[in-house]
Motif scaffolding. Structure first.
Motif, PDB file in Angstrom:
ATOM      1  N   LEU A   1       0.833  -1.184   0.000  1.00  0.00           N
ATOM      2  CA  LEU A   1       0.000   0.000   0.000  1.00  0.00           C
ATOM      3  C   LEU A   1       0.873   1.241   0.000  1.00  0.00           C
ATOM      4  O   LEU A   1       2.039   1.213   0.388  1.00  0.00           O
ATOM      5  CB  LEU A   1      -0.975   0.016   1.179  1.00  0.00           C
ATOM      6  CG  LEU A   1      -0.400   0.010   2.589  1.00  0.00           C
ATOM      7  CD1 LEU A   1      -0.370   1.422   3.133  1.00  0.00           C
ATOM      8  CD2 LEU A   1      -1.269  -0.857   3.461  1.00  0.00           C
ATOM      9  N   ALA A   2       0.265   2.330  -0.467  1.00  0.00           N
ATOM     10  CA  ALA A   2       0.953   3.617  -0.497  1.00  0.00           C
ATOM     11  C   ALA A   2      -0.080   4.710  -0.279  1.00  0.00           C
ATOM     12  O   ALA A   2      -1.190   4.638  -0.790  1.00  0.00           O
ATOM     13  CB  ALA A   2       1.655   3.820  -1.845  1.00  0.00           C
ATOM     14  N   VAL A   3       0.291   5.702   0.496  1.00  0.00           N
ATOM     15  CA  VAL A   3      -0.525   6.902   0.640  1.00  0.00           C
ATOM     16  C   VAL A   3       0.222   7.992  -0.112  1.00  0.00           C
ATOM     17  O   VAL A   3       1.318   8.392   0.279  1.00  0.00           O
ATOM     18  CB  VAL A   3      -0.730   7.287   2.123  1.00  0.00           C
ATOM     19  CG1 VAL A   3      -1.521   8.588   2.213  1.00  0.00           C
ATOM     20  CG2 VAL A   3      -1.432   6.177   2.875  1.00  0.00           C
ATOM     21  N   LEU A   4      -0.361   8.421  -1.220  1.00  0.00           N
ATOM     22  CA  LEU A   4       0.275   9.448  -2.040  1.00  0.00           C
ATOM     23  C   LEU A   4      -0.115  10.819  -1.499  1.00  0.00           C
ATOM     24  O   LEU A   4      -1.292  11.095  -1.264  1.00  0.00           O
ATOM     25  CB  LEU A   4      -0.144   9.301  -3.498  1.00  0.00           C
ATOM     26  CG  LEU A   4       0.082   7.914  -4.116  1.00  0.00           C
ATOM     27  CD1 LEU A   4      -0.283   7.923  -5.591  1.00  0.00           C
ATOM     28  CD2 LEU A   4       1.499   7.445  -3.920  1.00  0.00           C
TER      29      LEU A   4
ATOM     30  N   LEU B   1       5.444   5.198  -5.276  1.00  0.00           N
ATOM     31  CA  LEU B   1       4.523   5.410  -6.388  1.00  0.00           C
ATOM     32  C   LEU B   1       4.294   6.901  -6.533  1.00  0.00           C
ATOM     33  O   LEU B   1       4.392   7.647  -5.550  1.00  0.00           O
ATOM     34  CB  LEU B   1       3.185   4.708  -6.141  1.00  0.00           C
ATOM     35  CG  LEU B   1       3.206   3.195  -5.971  1.00  0.00           C
ATOM     36  CD1 LEU B   1       1.798   2.669  -5.690  1.00  0.00           C
ATOM     37  CD2 LEU B   1       3.776   2.520  -7.196  1.00  0.00           C
ATOM     38  N   ALA B   2       3.993   7.325  -7.737  1.00  0.00           N
ATOM     39  CA  ALA B   2       3.731   8.741  -7.979  1.00  0.00           C
ATOM     40  C   ALA B   2       2.708   8.875  -9.090  1.00  0.00           C
ATOM     41  O   ALA B   2       2.536   7.978  -9.906  1.00  0.00           O
ATOM     42  CB  ALA B   2       5.023   9.461  -8.353  1.00  0.00           C
ATOM     43  N   ILE B   3       2.046  10.016  -9.101  1.00  0.00           N
ATOM     44  CA  ILE B   3       1.068  10.317 -10.143  1.00  0.00           C
ATOM     45  C   ILE B   3       1.477  11.622 -10.810  1.00  0.00           C
ATOM     46  O   ILE B   3       1.804  12.608 -10.140  1.00  0.00           O
ATOM     47  CB  ILE B   3      -0.350  10.422  -9.565  1.00  0.00           C
ATOM     48  CG1 ILE B   3      -0.815   9.035  -9.157  1.00  0.00           C
ATOM     49  CG2 ILE B   3      -1.305  11.055 -10.566  1.00  0.00           C
ATOM     50  CD1 ILE B   3      -2.240   8.942  -8.697  1.00  0.00           C
ATOM     51  N   SER B   4       1.476  11.590 -12.131  1.00  0.00           N
ATOM     52  CA  SER B   4       1.758  12.798 -12.908  1.00  0.00           C
ATOM     53  C   SER B   4       0.523  13.157 -13.716  1.00  0.00           C
ATOM     54  O   SER B   4      -0.339  12.320 -13.957  1.00  0.00           O
ATOM     55  CB  SER B   4       2.945  12.559 -13.852  1.00  0.00           C
ATOM     56  OG  SER B   4       2.603  11.585 -14.827  1.00  0.00           O
TER      57      SER B   4
ATOM     58  N   LEU C   1       2.342  15.214  -9.248  1.00  0.00           N
ATOM     59  CA  LEU C   1       1.116  15.716  -8.636  1.00  0.00           C
ATOM     60  C   LEU C   1       0.979  15.135  -7.232  1.00  0.00           C
ATOM     61  O   LEU C   1       0.730  15.855  -6.267  1.00  0.00           O
ATOM     62  CB  LEU C   1      -0.095  15.344  -9.499  1.00  0.00           C
ATOM     63  CG  LEU C   1      -1.450  15.819  -9.017  1.00  0.00           C
ATOM     64  CD1 LEU C   1      -1.491  17.349  -8.967  1.00  0.00           C
ATOM     65  CD2 LEU C   1      -2.550  15.279  -9.908  1.00  0.00           C
ATOM     66  N   PHE C   2       1.135  13.800  -7.124  1.00  0.00           N
ATOM     67  CA  PHE C   2       1.098  13.093  -5.840  1.00  0.00           C
ATOM     68  C   PHE C   2       2.261  12.114  -5.809  1.00  0.00           C
ATOM     69  O   PHE C   2       2.655  11.572  -6.839  1.00  0.00           O
ATOM     70  CB  PHE C   2      -0.201  12.298  -5.661  1.00  0.00           C
ATOM     71  CG  PHE C   2      -1.463  13.065  -5.904  1.00  0.00           C
ATOM     72  CD1 PHE C   2      -1.684  14.293  -5.313  1.00  0.00           C
ATOM     73  CD2 PHE C   2      -2.444  12.544  -6.718  1.00  0.00           C
ATOM     74  CE1 PHE C   2      -2.861  14.991  -5.532  1.00  0.00           C
ATOM     75  CE2 PHE C   2      -3.622  13.225  -6.946  1.00  0.00           C
ATOM     76  CZ  PHE C   2      -3.829  14.454  -6.349  1.00  0.00           C
ATOM     77  N   GLN C   3       2.776  11.856  -4.602  1.00  0.00           N
ATOM     78  CA  GLN C   3       3.894  10.932  -4.466  1.00  0.00           C
ATOM     79  C   GLN C   3       3.877  10.340  -3.062  1.00  0.00           C
ATOM     80  O   GLN C   3       3.514  11.023  -2.093  1.00  0.00           O
ATOM     81  CB  GLN C   3       5.209  11.671  -4.704  1.00  0.00           C
ATOM     82  CG  GLN C   3       6.419  10.781  -4.755  1.00  0.00           C
ATOM     83  CD  GLN C   3       7.676  11.574  -5.141  1.00  0.00           C
ATOM     84  OE1 GLN C   3       7.631  12.788  -5.296  1.00  0.00           O
ATOM     85  NE2 GLN C   3       8.767  10.877  -5.284  1.00  0.00           N
TER      86      GLN C   3
END
Length: 168
Positions: free
Chosen positions: A59-62, A137-140, A158-160
């Motif tokens: 799991l990851a909390v971005l 994990l990251a979101i672009s 945007l989120f990481q």
């Protein structure tokens, strides 16, 4: 005249009692075997139900730029699915897509796919190999439809957030 010695016989009551005890023992043994078989069947049923439940292993909390939780990402290796849950109200624009990336130390980010839905929760297919060795994990934000893996993400993120392996 001599009388012959009489043989001591077994009382009818003792015979009846022994037959009753044998019946009780047989019924008890049969009930024990039946309960054992039922218990084994119940354990098998529960194990099959347990194997069907989601097994969250990673799991990851971005976090966003303000270090506030923006997205929760969980991975179920049995279903081979990433579950993304939005924790804030940020949504991509009409001509934009959010793309999820796995990051490994000293390697280029690898695309895990485009977040196709604007709903609060989204499922994406992913394999264990795609997450192997990933530490975060990251979101672009990319042009509509995302970008190929070779092109890489548009930065800044945007989120990481860190990808955590859950203890079993």
């Amino acid at each position: 005249m001599t009388s012959s010695p009489t043989r001591p016989g077994v009382s009818r009551w003792w015979r009846a009692l022994s037959i009753v005890l044998l019946l009780v023992l047989s019924i008890g043994l049969t009930a024990t075997i039946s309960l054992y078989v039922q218990l084994q069947a119940h354990i098998g049923h529960l194990q099959s139900k347990l194997s069907q439940l989601p097994q969250i292993r990673q799991l990851a909390v971005l976090m966003d730029q303000d270090q506030k939780p923006a997205m929760l990402v969980t991975y179920d290796p049995v279903a081979k699915q990433l579950q993304l849950e939005r924790l804030n109200a940020v949504k991509e624009g009409r001509e934009d897509s959010m793309q999820l990336w796995a990051m490994r130390p000293h390697q280029a980010p690898q695309s895990l796919g485009v977040v196709e839905s604007k709903f609060k929760a989204v499922a994406m297919s992913a394999t264990t190999e795609q997450l192997q060795g990933a530490t975060s994990l990251a979101i672009s934000v990319e042009n509509k439809g995302g970008v190929p893996n070779e092109q890489g993400p548009r930065l800044p993120w945007l989120f990481q957030g860190a990808l955590v392996n859950k203890a079993l």
